[in-house]
Design an enzyme around this catalytic site. Sequence first.
Site, PDB file in Angstrom:
ATOM      1  N   PHE A  14      97.284  91.378  15.541  1.00 28.66           N
ATOM      2  CA  PHE A  14      98.490  91.772  14.613  1.00 28.66           C
ATOM      3  C   PHE A  14      97.982  93.248  13.870  1.00 28.66           C
ATOM      4  CE2 PHE A  14      99.647  87.199  13.639  1.00 28.66           C
ATOM      5  CZ  PHE A  14     100.173  87.135  14.793  1.00 28.66           C
ATOM      6  N   TYR A  39     100.085  81.123  26.595  1.00 28.05           N
ATOM      7  CA  TYR A  39     101.094  82.068  26.040  1.00 28.05           C
ATOM      8  C   TYR A  39     102.470  81.796  27.425  1.00 28.05           C
ATOM      9  CZ  TYR A  39      98.156  85.291  23.457  1.00 28.05           C
ATOM     10  OH  TYR A  39      97.028  85.832  22.680  1.00 28.05           O
TER      11      TYR A  39
END
Length: 293
Positions: free
Chosen positions: A210, A56
């Site tokens: 998600f 990330y």
Amino acid sequence: MTTKHAYAYGKLGDHDVLRVGFGAMQLEHAGPADAVRVLRRAVELGVDHLDTAQFYGPGTVNDLIRTALHPYAGTLRIVTKVGAVTHPAERLAAAQKPAELRASVEANLRALDTDHLAVVNLRRADMPPGITATGDQVVDLDSQLAELIALRDEGKIGGIGLSHVSLAQLRQALPAGIACVQNLYNVLTRDHEDVLTECAEQGIAWVPYFPLGSAFDRIPSVTDNPVVIAHARRLGITAAQAGLAWLLGHSPATLLIPGTRDLAHLTDNVAVARIGLDHEAMTAIDALAGTPA
């Protein structure tokens, strides 16, 4: 009205954690000062399950976590993910070989300035959405698990998790001792219900990613769904809270890691750990399975 959730805490391996943690991926798009504020406020609000990855940023998010929270509280469980790397051109690619998994664990340890990670999730790359392995990156699951078991035996990681796996892969991995599974799942996208059921039966934490949908690969937005919006309005909560609360109510195995760069959204998200939807909302949202976007 909503009801107070009877089970605000759940199990992540051997650890009791608040059922709403924090997913740090979005912080790569935040200003450093804002990111530090969000991370520190999350811990102040009781978040003790922090999900990150060295890819990330790449590296930026772990650097922010170290800046904000090091030295880490003994109750904070830092979970990371391996199986991918970000190349200099900022292209995410598979890194599935056992030696690459070890290198990724070591990179996370260095960046976070710690000698132990609570859980490391193996992000498989067998199917879309996202990266898929080709060529020599097609690696058998058992050899990957053997490397993670060795890292666990060395004390560098506490638990082994899986991400983006099928039911057959989860069952194949069970002898290794699996702490959690992270798969795509939310109110509108329930393709992995069988994996969730297996996790619940095996006492494995189910950590959906998600959880509110995503523009990524056109995954439908839960907060845009009219049924979710209507029941949230009736209950006096946000559509995001309704979507997240349904996930907690749907299975006691569920732990959430919603991410945000916004302090107000963070407060709303953490509050979901103590929100239970009423029967009317749960039933209506249950019925959305398979609803077109």
